[in-house]
Scaffold this active site. Structure first.
Site, PDB file in Angstrom:
ATOM      1  N   ASP A  12       0.829  -1.209   0.000  1.00  0.00           N
ATOM      2  CA  ASP A  12       0.000   0.000   0.000  1.00  0.00           C
ATOM      3  C   ASP A  12       0.860   1.254   0.000  1.00  0.00           C
ATOM      4  O   ASP A  12       0.462   2.289  -0.555  1.00  0.00           O
ATOM      5  CB  ASP A  12      -0.922   0.026   1.228  1.00  0.00           C
ATOM      6  CG  ASP A  12      -1.990  -1.060   1.160  1.00  0.00           C
ATOM      7  OD1 ASP A  12      -1.994  -1.845   0.189  1.00  0.00           O
ATOM      8  OD2 ASP A  12      -2.821  -1.117   2.086  1.00  0.00           O
ATOM      9  N   SER A 128      -8.490  -3.160   9.791  1.00  0.00           N
ATOM     10  CA  SER A 128      -8.590  -4.336   8.924  1.00  0.00           C
ATOM     11  C   SER A 128      -9.885  -5.117   9.133  1.00  0.00           C
ATOM     12  O   SER A 128     -10.397  -5.229  10.255  1.00  0.00           O
ATOM     13  CB  SER A 128      -7.406  -5.261   9.229  1.00  0.00           C
ATOM     14  OG  SER A 128      -7.637  -6.538   8.691  1.00  0.00           O
ATOM     15  N   GLU A 130      -9.958  -8.131   9.267  1.00  0.00           N
ATOM     16  CA  GLU A 130      -9.633  -9.242  10.181  1.00  0.00           C
ATOM     17  C   GLU A 130     -10.249  -9.019  11.558  1.00  0.00           C
ATOM     18  O   GLU A 130     -10.482  -9.979  12.300  1.00  0.00           O
ATOM     19  CB  GLU A 130      -8.115  -9.358  10.347  1.00  0.00           C
ATOM     20  CG  GLU A 130      -7.409 -10.157   9.281  1.00  0.00           C
ATOM     21  CD  GLU A 130      -7.767 -11.627   9.277  1.00  0.00           C
ATOM     22  OE1 GLU A 130      -7.569 -12.296  10.295  1.00  0.00           O
ATOM     23  OE2 GLU A 130      -8.236 -12.103   8.234  1.00  0.00           O
ATOM     24  N   TYR A 152      -2.627 -10.588  15.467  1.00  0.00           N
ATOM     25  CA  TYR A 152      -2.667  -9.481  14.494  1.00  0.00           C
ATOM     26  C   TYR A 152      -3.976  -8.711  14.616  1.00  0.00           C
ATOM     27  O   TYR A 152      -3.989  -7.474  14.730  1.00  0.00           O
ATOM     28  CB  TYR A 152      -2.516 -10.048  13.069  1.00  0.00           C
ATOM     29  CG  TYR A 152      -2.834  -9.033  11.985  1.00  0.00           C
ATOM     30  CD1 TYR A 152      -1.893  -8.087  11.596  1.00  0.00           C
ATOM     31  CD2 TYR A 152      -4.076  -9.026  11.361  1.00  0.00           C
ATOM     32  CE1 TYR A 152      -2.191  -7.151  10.608  1.00  0.00           C
ATOM     33  CE2 TYR A 152      -4.382  -8.106  10.373  1.00  0.00           C
ATOM     34  CZ  TYR A 152      -3.435  -7.166  10.002  1.00  0.00           C
ATOM     35  OH  TYR A 152      -3.738  -6.243   9.023  1.00  0.00           O
ATOM     36  N   VAL A 192      -1.939 -15.423   0.138  1.00  0.00           N
ATOM     37  CA  VAL A 192      -2.385 -16.533  -0.716  1.00  0.00           C
ATOM     38  C   VAL A 192      -2.565 -16.159  -2.194  1.00  0.00           C
ATOM     39  O   VAL A 192      -2.211 -16.935  -3.082  1.00  0.00           O
ATOM     40  CB  VAL A 192      -3.651 -17.206  -0.124  1.00  0.00           C
ATOM     41  CG1 VAL A 192      -4.912 -16.400  -0.367  1.00  0.00           C
ATOM     42  CG2 VAL A 192      -3.796 -18.624  -0.648  1.00  0.00           C
TER      43      VAL A 192
HETATM   44  P1  NAP Z   1       2.808  -4.929   3.799  1.00  0.00           P
HETATM   45  O1  NAP Z   1       3.011  -5.011   2.333  1.00  0.00           O
HETATM   46  O2  NAP Z   1       3.092  -6.106   4.645  1.00  0.00           O
HETATM   47  O3  NAP Z   1       3.694  -3.686   4.320  1.00  0.00           O
HETATM   48  C1  NAP Z   1       3.911  -3.481   5.682  1.00  0.00           C
HETATM   49  C2  NAP Z   1       4.856  -2.311   5.858  1.00  0.00           C
HETATM   50  O4  NAP Z   1       5.091  -2.102   7.257  1.00  0.00           O
HETATM   51  C3  NAP Z   1       6.242  -2.501   5.212  1.00  0.00           C
HETATM   52  O5  NAP Z   1       6.668  -1.251   4.722  1.00  0.00           O
HETATM   53  C4  NAP Z   1       7.106  -2.902   6.409  1.00  0.00           C
HETATM   54  O6  NAP Z   1       8.472  -2.613   6.251  1.00  0.00           O
HETATM   55  C5  NAP Z   1       6.503  -2.010   7.474  1.00  0.00           C
HETATM   56  N1  NAP Z   1       6.800  -2.435   8.832  1.00  0.00           N
HETATM   57  C6  NAP Z   1       6.602  -3.662   9.408  1.00  0.00           C
HETATM   58  N2  NAP Z   1       6.987  -3.647  10.692  1.00  0.00           N
HETATM   59  C7  NAP Z   1       7.440  -2.398  10.964  1.00  0.00           C
HETATM   60  C8  NAP Z   1       7.976  -1.751  12.096  1.00  0.00           C
HETATM   61  N3  NAP Z   1       8.129  -2.383  13.245  1.00  0.00           N
HETATM   62  N4  NAP Z   1       8.342  -0.445  11.994  1.00  0.00           N
HETATM   63  C9  NAP Z   1       8.203   0.221  10.826  1.00  0.00           C
HETATM   64  N5  NAP Z   1       7.709  -0.347   9.704  1.00  0.00           N
HETATM   65  C10 NAP Z   1       7.344  -1.623   9.776  1.00  0.00           C
HETATM   66  O7  NAP Z   1       1.303  -4.459   4.136  1.00  0.00           O
HETATM   67  P2  NAP Z   1       0.198  -3.815   3.163  1.00  0.00           P
HETATM   68  O8  NAP Z   1      -0.535  -4.912   2.490  1.00  0.00           O
HETATM   69  O9  NAP Z   1       0.814  -2.722   2.388  1.00  0.00           O
HETATM   70  O10 NAP Z   1      -0.807  -3.229   4.247  1.00  0.00           O
HETATM   71  C11 NAP Z   1      -0.651  -1.909   4.763  1.00  0.00           C
HETATM   72  C12 NAP Z   1      -1.367  -1.801   6.091  1.00  0.00           C
HETATM   73  O11 NAP Z   1      -2.759  -2.080   5.917  1.00  0.00           O
HETATM   74  C13 NAP Z   1      -0.891  -2.779   7.162  1.00  0.00           C
HETATM   75  O12 NAP Z   1      -1.000  -2.124   8.416  1.00  0.00           O
HETATM   76  C14 NAP Z   1      -1.887  -3.926   7.094  1.00  0.00           C
HETATM   77  O13 NAP Z   1      -1.964  -4.589   8.334  1.00  0.00           O
HETATM   78  C15 NAP Z   1      -3.156  -3.156   6.767  1.00  0.00           C
HETATM   79  N6  NAP Z   1      -4.173  -3.898   6.011  1.00  0.00           N
HETATM   80  C16 NAP Z   1      -3.840  -4.534   4.857  1.00  0.00           C
HETATM   81  C17 NAP Z   1      -4.816  -5.171   4.122  1.00  0.00           C
HETATM   82  C18 NAP Z   1      -4.478  -5.867   2.823  1.00  0.00           C
HETATM   83  O14 NAP Z   1      -5.308  -6.676   2.381  1.00  0.00           O
HETATM   84  N7  NAP Z   1      -3.346  -5.577   2.204  1.00  0.00           N
HETATM   85  C19 NAP Z   1      -6.142  -5.138   4.561  1.00  0.00           C
HETATM   86  C20 NAP Z   1      -6.450  -4.471   5.737  1.00  0.00           C
HETATM   87  C21 NAP Z   1      -5.457  -3.818   6.455  1.00  0.00           C
HETATM   88  P3  NAP Z   1       9.483  -3.639   5.501  1.00  0.00           P
HETATM   89  O15 NAP Z   1       9.260  -3.413   4.021  1.00  0.00           O
HETATM   90  O16 NAP Z   1      10.811  -3.194   5.978  1.00  0.00           O
HETATM   91  O17 NAP Z   1       9.104  -5.023   5.926  1.00  0.00           O
HETATM   92  O1  G4F Z   2      -3.708 -14.144   1.984  1.00  0.00           O
HETATM   93  P1  G4F Z   2      -3.865 -14.359   3.440  1.00  0.00           P
HETATM   94  O2  G4F Z   2      -2.650 -14.692   4.218  1.00  0.00           O
HETATM   95  O3  G4F Z   2      -4.585 -13.067   4.001  1.00  0.00           O
HETATM   96  P2  G4F Z   2      -5.444 -12.786   5.315  1.00  0.00           P
HETATM   97  O4  G4F Z   2      -5.137 -13.741   6.390  1.00  0.00           O
HETATM   98  O5  G4F Z   2      -6.869 -12.646   4.904  1.00  0.00           O
HETATM   99  O6  G4F Z   2      -4.866 -11.359   5.773  1.00  0.00           O
HETATM  100  C1  G4F Z   2      -4.694 -10.295   4.850  1.00  0.00           C
HETATM  101  O7  G4F Z   2      -5.882  -9.554   4.768  1.00  0.00           O
HETATM  102  C2  G4F Z   2      -6.283  -8.891   5.985  1.00  0.00           C
HETATM  103  C3  G4F Z   2      -7.597  -8.160   5.699  1.00  0.00           C
HETATM  104  O8  G4F Z   2      -8.684  -9.005   5.989  1.00  0.00           O
HETATM  105  C4  G4F Z   2      -5.183  -7.941   6.376  1.00  0.00           C
HETATM  106  F1  G4F Z   2      -5.551  -7.266   7.502  1.00  0.00           F
HETATM  107  C5  G4F Z   2      -3.892  -8.697   6.609  1.00  0.00           C
HETATM  108  O9  G4F Z   2      -2.855  -7.773   6.900  1.00  0.00           O
HETATM  109  C6  G4F Z   2      -3.531  -9.435   5.330  1.00  0.00           C
HETATM  110  O10 G4F Z   2      -3.229  -8.485   4.346  1.00  0.00           O
HETATM  111  O11 G4F Z   2      -4.930 -15.530   3.694  1.00  0.00           O
HETATM  112  C7  G4F Z   2      -6.212 -15.510   3.115  1.00  0.00           C
HETATM  113  C8  G4F Z   2      -6.880 -16.865   3.345  1.00  0.00           C
HETATM  114  C9  G4F Z   2      -6.802 -17.355   4.794  1.00  0.00           C
HETATM  115  O12 G4F Z   2      -8.056 -17.877   5.158  1.00  0.00           O
HETATM  116  C10 G4F Z   2      -5.770 -18.477   4.759  1.00  0.00           C
HETATM  117  O13 G4F Z   2      -5.969 -19.494   5.723  1.00  0.00           O
HETATM  118  O14 G4F Z   2      -6.188 -17.846   2.566  1.00  0.00           O
HETATM  119  C11 G4F Z   2      -5.998 -18.998   3.354  1.00  0.00           C
HETATM  120  N1  G4F Z   2      -4.834 -19.755   2.824  1.00  0.00           N
HETATM  121  C12 G4F Z   2      -4.903 -21.002   2.294  1.00  0.00           C
HETATM  122  N2  G4F Z   2      -3.674 -21.422   1.943  1.00  0.00           N
HETATM  123  C13 G4F Z   2      -3.555 -19.349   2.810  1.00  0.00           C
HETATM  124  C14 G4F Z   2      -2.807 -20.391   2.258  1.00  0.00           C
HETATM  125  N3  G4F Z   2      -2.972 -18.203   3.213  1.00  0.00           N
HETATM  126  C15 G4F Z   2      -1.623 -18.077   3.041  1.00  0.00           C
HETATM  127  N4  G4F Z   2      -1.029 -16.905   3.407  1.00  0.00           N
HETATM  128  N5  G4F Z   2      -0.857 -19.084   2.516  1.00  0.00           N
HETATM  129  C16 G4F Z   2      -1.404 -20.274   2.112  1.00  0.00           C
HETATM  130  O15 G4F Z   2      -0.711 -21.168   1.650  1.00  0.00           O
END
Ligand code: NAP
Ligand code: G4F
Length: 342
Positions: A12, A128, A130, A152, A192
């Site tokens: 993001d 999130s 979640e 988380y 995933v």
């Molecule tokens: P991401 O790709 O995993 O990026 C996470 C970022 O946080 C990276 O820049 C990472 O740095 C940094 N970070 C981790 N630990 C840190 C720490 N202790 N201090 C400073 N920086 C740190 O996540 P994303 O998918 O872009 O998601 C962005 C935010 O939205 C997260 O808070 C996530 O939980 C939330 N969110 C995501 C989703 C989704 O589906 N993507 C949905 C709902 C909420 P490095 O690059 O150095 O690891």
């Molecule tokens: O892709 P996932 O790991 O994403 P999850 O757990 O939904 O979390 C992501 O979305 C959240 C928003 O709802 C964010 F807050 C969070 O930071 C992250 O971005 O898993 C999605 C689903 C799960 O039910 C998992 O059990 O896929 C299922 N799954 C099945 N096989 C797997 C796998 N997940 C992963 N990571 N790896 C597998 O091999």
């Protein structure tokens, strides 16, 4: 306008900083020191915007309160987007303390610093879906009950609540974006969707044979990260702070994602996907479906990318990546390890 983004090196972080830079913001990103270069995602932005000073990177960490406070006091940004987190749900069971520290301390540190400045700094918290826990089949909105099922999610509930508390107690422009899953070609490779699209690209290029997954029946409301980061920006431009859900209003199982992804290259997913218990979680969120009607009505935000287009975008990019990997393998410059990792 000046923005500070924590988590700028994440998925993001790239899309949001690109959007803000294109709108002529001065963007400051927080990066952490790592033994390997961790700016790969934002390298195109670094080469375009760093030399002029429109983009700036600062070493810090969400768990290092003094450095966060010093940074905000020095920069006095107009907007802070708190995107950083240990964002992998399964990993949060293995590293619960670190996930909790990262997911809670940074948020309250930033809010406390904002409260103590003279400036009206706007704050965005990455909440999130979640947090809902997926315990019912219903479509979830801003009033739905939280039932966190992982360290988380519990940390996200804390940060969500503290954001609301600071908004109500101190009149801070603090917003929670409750985002459902959003993906892209820059998604981390252990989530995933990207694990599947990476595997499809490599299987198509003949450099991988199988992919091992866990729960294939879990369903998620998957959208495109570029659409969702635009939603974050819209939230901070609104007249008053609030909480908004961003979702597509459609849900698909992991199996459906795999089916769609393998179909793009003319293959049947069942011939390539294997099940392993090792990818199951101690507590699973089975089903997530969001209701984005409030954000549509109040901010005019709607997702632009369909499920099919999202899968196609990811698979097409990963076919190109795998093609480059194949050249390296053919020249003995790379030894594939992907079937043993993740
Ligand atoms: P991401 O790709 O995993 O990026 C996470 C970022 O946080 C990276 O820049 C990472 O740095 C940094 N970070 C981790 N630990 C840190 C720490 N202790 N201090 C400073 N920086 C740190 O996540 P994303 O998918 O872009 O998601 C962005 C935010 O939205 C997260 O808070 C996530 O939980 C939330 N969110 C995501 C989703 C989704 O589906 N993507 C949905 C709902 C909420 P490095 O690059 O150095 O690891
Ligand atoms: O892709 P996932 O790991 O994403 P999850 O757990 O939904 O979390 C992501 O979305 C959240 C928003 O709802 C964010 F807050 C969070 O930071 C992250 O971005 O898993 C999605 C689903 C799960 O039910 C998992 O059990 O896929 C299922 N799954 C099945 N096989 C797997 C796998 N997940 C992963 N990571 N790896 C597998 O091999």
């Amino acid at each position: 306008m000046k923005a500070l983004i924590t988590g700028i090196t994440g998925q993001d972080g790239f899309y949001l900083s690109k959007l803000l830079l294109e709108r002529n913001y001065e963007v400051h990103g927080l990066i952490r020191r790592s033994s390997n270069i961790n700016t790969n995602r934002i390298d195109p932005l670094i080469s375009e915007y760093l030399p002029s000073g429109q983009l700036n990177l600062h070493y810090s960490d969400l768990t290092d309160s003094s450095s966060l406070t010093n940074l905000i006091n020095k920069l006095l940004p107009d907007e802070v987007y708190n995107l950083a987190a240990q964002s992998h749900v399964a990993v949060s069971f293995k590293n619960p303390i670190y996930t909790t520290q990262t997911g809670t301390i940074g948020t309250v540190t930033i809010l406390e610093t904002i409260r103590n400045t003279e400036k009206n700094i706007k704050f965005y918290q990455a909440s999130s879906s979640e947090m809902f826990g997926g315990v019912t089949g219903e479509s979830l909105n801003e009033d739905s009950t939280f039932y966190p099922k992982s360290p988380y999610a519990a940390a996200k509930v804390f940060s969500h609540n503290v954001t609301k508390i600071y908004r109500e107690s101190y009149d801070i422009f603090a917003v929670n974006g409750i985002l459902f899953n959003h993906e892209s070609p820059l998604r981390g490779e252990t989530f995933v969707t990207r694990k599947i699209s990476r595997a499809v690209g490599r299987i198509y290029q003949n450099i991988q044979k199988k992919v091992t997954l866990g729960n294939l029946d879990a369903s998620r409301d998957w959208g495109f990260a570029g659409d969702y980061t635009y939603g974050m920006y819209k939230m901070l431009q609104h007249t008053k702070p609030d909480d908004w859900v961003l979702a597509t209003g459609e849900t698909h199982t992991v199996k459906e994602f795999a089916d769609e992804a393998f179909k793009i290259v003319g293959l049947n997913w069942e011939d390539y996907v294997e099940y392993s218990e090792k990818h199951e979680r101690p507590n699973e969120v089975h089903h997530l479906l969001g209701d984005p009607s409030k954000v549509k009505k109040e901010l005019g935000w709607e997702p632009k990318t369909s499920f099919k287009d999202l899968v196609k975008m990811m698979v097409e990019e990963d076919i190109k990546l795998a093609e480059k990997e194949k050249v390296l393998i053919d020249n003995n410059l790379l030894k594939p390890s992907w079937e043993h990792s993740n």
